[in-house]
Design a protein around this motif. Sequence first.
Motif, PDB file in Angstrom:
ATOM      1  N   VAL A 124      40.196  39.139  33.366  1.00 47.94           N
ATOM      2  CA  VAL A 124      40.654  39.882  32.181  1.00 47.94           C
ATOM      3  C   VAL A 124      42.132  40.235  32.324  1.00 47.94           C
ATOM      4  N   PHE A 125      42.526  40.647  33.528  1.00 47.82           N
ATOM      5  CA  PHE A 125      43.931  40.981  33.773  1.00 47.82           C
ATOM      6  C   PHE A 125      44.831  39.783  33.494  1.00 47.82           C
ATOM      7  N   LEU A 126      44.487  38.629  34.072  1.00 45.04           N
ATOM      8  CA  LEU A 126      45.314  37.439  33.877  1.00 45.04           C
ATOM      9  C   LEU A 126      45.298  36.984  32.420  1.00 45.04           C
ATOM     10  N   GLY A 127      44.110  37.003  31.807  1.00 45.61           N
ATOM     11  CA  GLY A 127      44.011  36.548  30.423  1.00 45.61           C
ATOM     12  C   GLY A 127      44.769  37.425  29.456  1.00 45.61           C
ATOM     13  N   VAL A 128      44.625  38.743  29.594  1.00 43.49           N
ATOM     14  CA  VAL A 128      45.300  39.667  28.685  1.00 43.49           C
ATOM     15  C   VAL A 128      46.812  39.599  28.871  1.00 43.49           C
ATOM     16  N   PHE A 129      47.262  39.559  30.122  1.00 45.27           N
ATOM     17  CA  PHE A 129      48.703  39.534  30.357  1.00 45.27           C
ATOM     18  C   PHE A 129      49.314  38.228  29.859  1.00 45.27           C
ATOM     19  N   SER A 130      48.707  37.091  30.211  1.00 49.45           N
ATOM     20  CA  SER A 130      49.262  35.811  29.784  1.00 49.45           C
ATOM     21  C   SER A 130      49.189  35.655  28.270  1.00 49.45           C
ATOM     22  N   GLY A 131      48.076  36.092  27.651  1.00 48.44           N
ATOM     23  CA  GLY A 131      47.976  36.015  26.200  1.00 48.44           C
ATOM     24  C   GLY A 131      48.998  36.883  25.507  1.00 48.44           C
ATOM     25  N   SER A 132      49.209  38.100  26.008  1.00 44.11           N
ATOM     26  CA  SER A 132      50.206  38.990  25.417  1.00 44.11           C
ATOM     27  C   SER A 132      51.610  38.430  25.604  1.00 44.11           C
ATOM     28  N   PHE A 133      51.860  37.872  26.773  1.00 45.13           N
ATOM     29  CA  PHE A 133      53.168  37.259  27.047  1.00 45.13           C
ATOM     30  C   PHE A 133      53.434  36.101  26.085  1.00 45.13           C
ATOM     31  N   ALA A 134      52.444  35.218  25.927  1.00 44.14           N
ATOM     32  CA  ALA A 134      52.618  34.064  25.037  1.00 44.14           C
ATOM     33  C   ALA A 134      52.814  34.500  23.587  1.00 44.14           C
ATOM     34  N   LEU A 135      52.054  35.494  23.154  1.00 37.17           N
ATOM     35  CA  LEU A 135      52.183  35.969  21.775  1.00 37.17           C
ATOM     36  C   LEU A 135      53.554  36.590  21.532  1.00 37.17           C
ATOM     37  N   GLY A 136      54.030  37.386  22.486  1.00 37.25           N
ATOM     38  CA  GLY A 136      55.345  38.006  22.330  1.00 37.25           C
ATOM     39  C   GLY A 136      56.468  36.997  22.288  1.00 37.25           C
ATOM     40  N   VAL A 137      56.421  36.004  23.188  1.00 40.17           N
ATOM     41  CA  VAL A 137      57.459  34.975  23.211  1.00 40.17           C
ATOM     42  C   VAL A 137      57.414  34.131  21.941  1.00 40.17           C
ATOM     43  N   ALA A 138      56.202  33.764  21.507  1.00 36.90           N
ATOM     44  CA  ALA A 138      56.075  32.945  20.300  1.00 36.90           C
ATOM     45  C   ALA A 138      56.608  33.683  19.074  1.00 36.90           C
ATOM     46  N   THR A 139      56.292  34.952  18.953  1.00 31.85           N
ATOM     47  CA  THR A 139      56.794  35.723  17.808  1.00 31.85           C
ATOM     48  C   THR A 139      58.309  35.871  17.866  1.00 31.85           C
ATOM     49  N   GLY A 140      58.838  36.087  19.071  1.00 26.18           N
ATOM     50  CA  GLY A 140      60.285  36.191  19.203  1.00 26.18           C
ATOM     51  C   GLY A 140      61.004  34.906  18.854  1.00 26.18           C
ATOM     52  N   VAL A 141      60.417  33.775  19.225  1.00 24.92           N
ATOM     53  CA  VAL A 141      61.028  32.484  18.908  1.00 24.92           C
ATOM     54  C   VAL A 141      60.949  32.189  17.417  1.00 24.92           C
ATOM     55  N   MET A 142      59.838  32.579  16.783  1.00 25.25           N
ATOM     56  CA  MET A 142      59.648  32.276  15.361  1.00 25.25           C
ATOM     57  C   MET A 142      60.458  33.182  14.442  1.00 25.25           C
ATOM     58  N   THR A 143      61.049  34.252  15.002  1.00 35.38           N
ATOM     59  CA  THR A 143      61.879  35.137  14.176  1.00 35.38           C
ATOM     60  C   THR A 143      63.232  34.469  13.962  1.00 35.38           C
ATOM     61  N   PHE A 144      63.249  33.469  13.122  1.00 33.28           N
ATOM     62  CA  PHE A 144      64.450  32.661  12.878  1.00 33.28           C
ATOM     63  C   PHE A 144      64.909  32.937  11.455  1.00 33.28           C
ATOM     64  N   THR A 145      65.721  33.967  11.290  1.00 31.07           N
ATOM     65  CA  THR A 145      66.077  34.428   9.949  1.00 31.07           C
ATOM     66  C   THR A 145      67.121  33.512   9.313  1.00 31.07           C
ATOM     67  N   LYS A 146      67.032  33.384   8.005  1.00 29.21           N
ATOM     68  CA  LYS A 146      67.996  32.620   7.209  1.00 29.21           C
ATOM     69  C   LYS A 146      68.630  33.491   6.130  1.00 29.21           C
ATOM     70  N   LEU A 147      68.705  34.786   6.400  1.00 29.20           N
ATOM     71  CA  LEU A 147      69.169  35.735   5.386  1.00 29.20           C
ATOM     72  C   LEU A 147      70.518  36.325   5.768  1.00 29.20           C
ATOM     73  N   ARG A 148      71.401  35.506   6.325  1.00 30.31           N
ATOM     74  CA  ARG A 148      72.674  36.020   6.836  1.00 30.31           C
ATOM     75  C   ARG A 148      73.542  36.622   5.734  1.00 30.31           C
ATOM     76  N   ASP A 149      73.364  36.170   4.478  1.00 25.79           N
ATOM     77  CA  ASP A 149      74.183  36.685   3.380  1.00 25.79           C
ATOM     78  C   ASP A 149      73.703  38.043   2.876  1.00 25.79           C
ATOM     79  N   PHE A 150      72.492  38.459   3.290  1.00 29.06           N
ATOM     80  CA  PHE A 150      71.931  39.740   2.851  1.00 29.06           C
ATOM     81  C   PHE A 150      71.594  40.551   4.099  1.00 29.06           C
ATOM     82  N   HIS A 151      72.538  41.354   4.537  1.00 28.66           N
ATOM     83  CA  HIS A 151      72.424  42.008   5.840  1.00 28.66           C
ATOM     84  C   HIS A 151      71.268  42.991   5.889  1.00 28.66           C
ATOM     85  N   LEU A 152      71.047  43.714   4.801  1.00 28.56           N
ATOM     86  CA  LEU A 152      69.960  44.689   4.799  1.00 28.56           C
ATOM     87  C   LEU A 152      68.609  43.993   4.893  1.00 28.56           C
ATOM     88  N   LEU A 153      68.428  42.910   4.130  1.00 31.88           N
ATOM     89  CA  LEU A 153      67.166  42.173   4.185  1.00 31.88           C
ATOM     90  C   LEU A 153      66.975  41.528   5.554  1.00 31.88           C
TER      91      LEU A 153
END
Length: 639
Positions: free
Chosen positions: A269-298
Amino acid sequence: VAERKVEDNHRQDSADLLIFIMLLTLTILTIWLFKHRRFRFLHETGLAMIYGVLVGVVLRYGIHVPRDISNVTLSCHVNASPPTLLVNVSGKFYEYSLKGEISPSEINDVQDNEMLRKVTFDPEVFFNILLPPIIFHAGYSLKRRHFFRNMGSILAYAFLGTVISCFIIGLLMYGCVTLMKQVGQLDGDFFFTDCLLFGAIVSATDPVTVLAIFNELQVDVDLYVLLFGESVLNDAVAVVLSSSIVAYQPEGDNSHTFEVMAMLKSFGVFLGVFSGSFALGVATGVMTFTKLRDFHLLETALFFLMSWSTFLMAEACGFTGVVAVLFCGITQAHYTFNNLSPESQDRTKQLFELLNFLAENFIFSYMGLALFTFKNHIFNPTFIVGAFLAVFLGRAANIYPLSFLLNLGRRNKISSNFQHMMMFAGLRGAMTFALSIRDTATYARQMMFTTTLLIVFFTVWVCGGGTTQMLSCHGSLYQSCVSGQMSMTEGSERRSTKHESAWLFRIWYNFDHNYLKPILTHSGPPLTVTMPACCGPLARCLTSPQAYECQLKDDDSDLILTDGDISLTYGDITVSTDASGAHTSAGPAGTTSAVISADDLDRELTYGDHELVMRGTRLVLPMDDSEPPLGDPRHRMRM
């Protein structure tokens, strides 16, 4: 009557929130006074706790709500306490919800209990609202250059050291609990798994007080990054470790016996939870690829929501949000930050710094308040003394043996002064409190929560307040820039640390620099340069146009020293370095000038915001957060 009751509740809730707002306001004003007077004996977190304690005393003993004569106490014999209850009053059904258990002696003080209960937050508020910005800011503001230089040592302290500390504290506390049973001081069940859970909870360090003083006093950067890196990963390990201990379920009626298969399942459980949380965090961070540079607030709003949703997504999937949001912050700082507009970069930094400051001080204020407003405290002197001794020995078993083993393979040794300071700076804070308050349903958990509060108070007030005196006893921990001069050996130490970088990390860095960064960001060399010629169409498709203009914008270029030659162009002058560390400069006509000192170049590349002129474009490359003394002649050097 119902409308009047709703209005009274609204006013009471507003007054309760106003209490916390005033606590934060008073804390901020006092912080300004302390910084103005350079008073370092008490940090802002300890100050927030003191104000919380004072308000808690007033709420507990100074304010009493008159008894409502409409309250009626009736006896109803049932075998369980249902979460909701339907009451038939003259043919009308009313729904009541369970608020908690009260002792028979407090039946006449129901109104006072209600007032104290209103200022006692649901534990989920801490985990879902207050903790995410604190953990995310730790990852988002992580100085990756120094972190990766000491990555092996940090991982050893955070993973192996936390497990060692957990089991040492658990075993010692089990002996203490056994002694309490023998002398008749234990009024409820307290099993070995409870002791291990207590060990995992108090193994989470949060040296926010010490690190703030370190940053102000310009303490040695290696000591700072070892403590900061350990505390960042240590919190994540402690959360997953506590979840694994709770998941320990042997077969049979007795769920507290030792069983090998159950232990292996908890380890899985320790290995599964840690590795799953790690993978989810990295994947979400990589997918945060914004294209809204002209609208700073958005753009800033989308970045903020994607970051927070990582925590909630991990919790909803059965993983640990703390691990996910930590690595999401590290990933976004490494990739997504380069895609944000300059305005959004400043906004996100300031936003998460502000949220971290407010959330951390709010939690410490609430700790002081909870010492008197929490109704189920169990103060047991034997357990408290045993816990303090166990925490001290667990921290010592973490730092000293691991430091000895790490020094066997480190060229830049962890000195005894460093080890003593790391031992002293093992404060407990927000994460320890949040883990302990999450479940206070049983006798054992209530005693653990009370003892945890006292441990946090002691470490923040005594250890945090004594940091300056501890540094005075170990004067070598100060950087030489405290006296206004930089160490002349700094450049050589930096280069030796680069050579000590793990070969696995060098491979990862080259792969990340040549392939991942060009795909996920606008920095790094274009893929048309790094990929084979046969992949030219694919490389041109995956490379953004900005990557051709910002090839030299790479804030991690100083992480390691690669085997090839490195050259940077400053205006009309080219500065080059080879693997041996020699530096030369060439003018516009191609003539070679005098060899530049290694220390001069390292200092010029490390400090300040450096202007790079290339093809008539003036760029600013932020290389580090620190600044050298203004009087340093090297800082005014013009190439």
